[in-house]
Design a protein around this motif. Structure first.
Motif, short mmCIF file in Angstrom:
data_model
loop_
_atom_site.label_atom_id
_atom_site.label_comp_id
_atom_site.label_asym_id
_atom_site.label_seq_id
_atom_site.Cartn_x
_atom_site.Cartn_y
_atom_site.Cartn_z
N ALA A 11 -61.23 -33.31 16.72
CA ALA A 11 -60.23 -34.20 16.11
C ALA A 11 -60.88 -35.49 15.62
O ALA A 11 -60.56 -35.97 14.53
CB ALA A 11 -59.13 -34.51 17.12
N VAL A 12 -61.79 -36.02 16.41
CA VAL A 12 -62.49 -37.24 16.01
C VAL A 12 -63.30 -36.99 14.74
O VAL A 12 -63.26 -37.78 13.79
CB VAL A 12 -63.40 -37.75 17.15
N ALA A 13 -64.02 -35.89 14.71
CA ALA A 13 -64.82 -35.56 13.52
C ALA A 13 -63.93 -35.35 12.30
O ALA A 13 -64.26 -35.80 11.19
CB ALA A 13 -65.66 -34.31 13.78
N GLY A 14 -62.80 -34.69 12.49
CA GLY A 14 -61.88 -34.47 11.37
C GLY A 14 -61.32 -35.75 10.81
O GLY A 14 -61.23 -35.93 9.59
N VAL A 15 -60.94 -36.67 11.70
CA VAL A 15 -60.39 -37.96 11.24
C VAL A 15 -61.46 -38.75 10.50
O VAL A 15 -61.21 -39.30 9.42
CB VAL A 15 -59.82 -38.75 12.44
N GLY A 20 -62.85 -41.02 5.90
CA GLY A 20 -64.07 -41.49 5.23
C GLY A 20 -64.19 -40.98 3.80
O GLY A 20 -64.57 -41.73 2.91
N ALA A 21 -63.86 -39.72 3.59
CA ALA A 21 -63.91 -39.17 2.23
C ALA A 21 -62.88 -39.84 1.31
O ALA A 21 -63.19 -40.18 0.16
CB ALA A 21 -63.68 -37.67 2.26
N LEU A 22 -61.68 -40.05 1.83
CA LEU A 22 -60.66 -40.72 1.02
C LEU A 22 -61.03 -42.18 0.75
O LEU A 22 -60.78 -42.70 -0.35
CB LEU A 22 -59.30 -40.62 1.70
N ASN A 23 -61.63 -42.84 1.72
CA ASN A 23 -62.10 -44.21 1.50
C ASN A 23 -63.20 -44.24 0.45
O ASN A 23 -63.23 -45.14 -0.39
CB ASN A 23 -62.63 -44.82 2.80
N LEU A 47 -61.91 -47.24 9.17
CA LEU A 47 -62.39 -46.06 9.90
C LEU A 47 -62.25 -46.27 11.41
O LEU A 47 -61.87 -45.35 12.14
CB LEU A 47 -63.84 -45.77 9.55
N VAL A 48 -62.55 -47.47 11.86
CA VAL A 48 -62.38 -47.77 13.29
C VAL A 48 -60.90 -47.72 13.67
O VAL A 48 -60.54 -47.19 14.72
CB VAL A 48 -62.99 -49.15 13.62
N ALA A 74 -57.75 -49.10 2.58
CA ALA A 74 -57.24 -48.76 3.90
C ALA A 74 -55.96 -47.92 3.85
O ALA A 74 -55.43 -47.57 4.91
CB ALA A 74 -56.99 -50.03 4.70
N THR A 75 -55.49 -47.58 2.68
CA THR A 75 -54.26 -46.80 2.57
C THR A 75 -54.36 -45.43 3.24
O THR A 75 -53.41 -45.03 3.93
CB THR A 75 -53.85 -46.66 1.09
N PRO A 76 -55.46 -44.68 3.11
CA PRO A 76 -55.52 -43.40 3.84
C PRO A 76 -55.42 -43.56 5.35
O PRO A 76 -54.74 -42.77 6.02
CB PRO A 76 -56.88 -42.82 3.45
#
Length: 93
Positions: A11-15, A20-23, A47-48, A74-76
């Motif tokens: 879950a952490v890796a997915g988030v 990160g990709a959307l940012n 991301l944090v 920061a919208t995503p």
């Protein structure tokens, strides 16, 4: 209501990968702005905040929403936070 579970590595890796990709895509679209340095800093902090949403959904979502007022990067993370709170908390929260 169920207790908040500790985050799992997947879950952490997915988030991190998704937010990160959307940012990165959003930063790429904002590359010509004079406030690009602020956008990069907000992206890192969001991301944090997205990671904090796995443990503390309401607080992480609030932090990401406040960051989204500074920069659209920061919208995503803010959207992910709204979904986390809607899934894990009752309506009054």
């Amino acid at each position: 209501m169920s207790k908040v579970r500790p985050p799992y590595p997947l879950a952490v890796a997915g988030v991190v990968l998704a937010v990160g990709a959307l940012n990165a895509v959003t930063l790429w679209g904002l590359a010509g702005r004079p406030t690009w340095g602020l956008d990069v800093a907000v992206a890192a902090v969001s991301l944090v905040a997205a990671l904090a949403q796995l443990r503390w959904p309401a607080s992480g979502a609030l932090a990401a929403t406040l960051l989204a007022t500074l920069s659209p990067v920061a919208t995503p993370a803010a959207t992910t936070g709204a979904l986390q709170v809607a899934q894990r908390r009752r309506l009054p929260v």
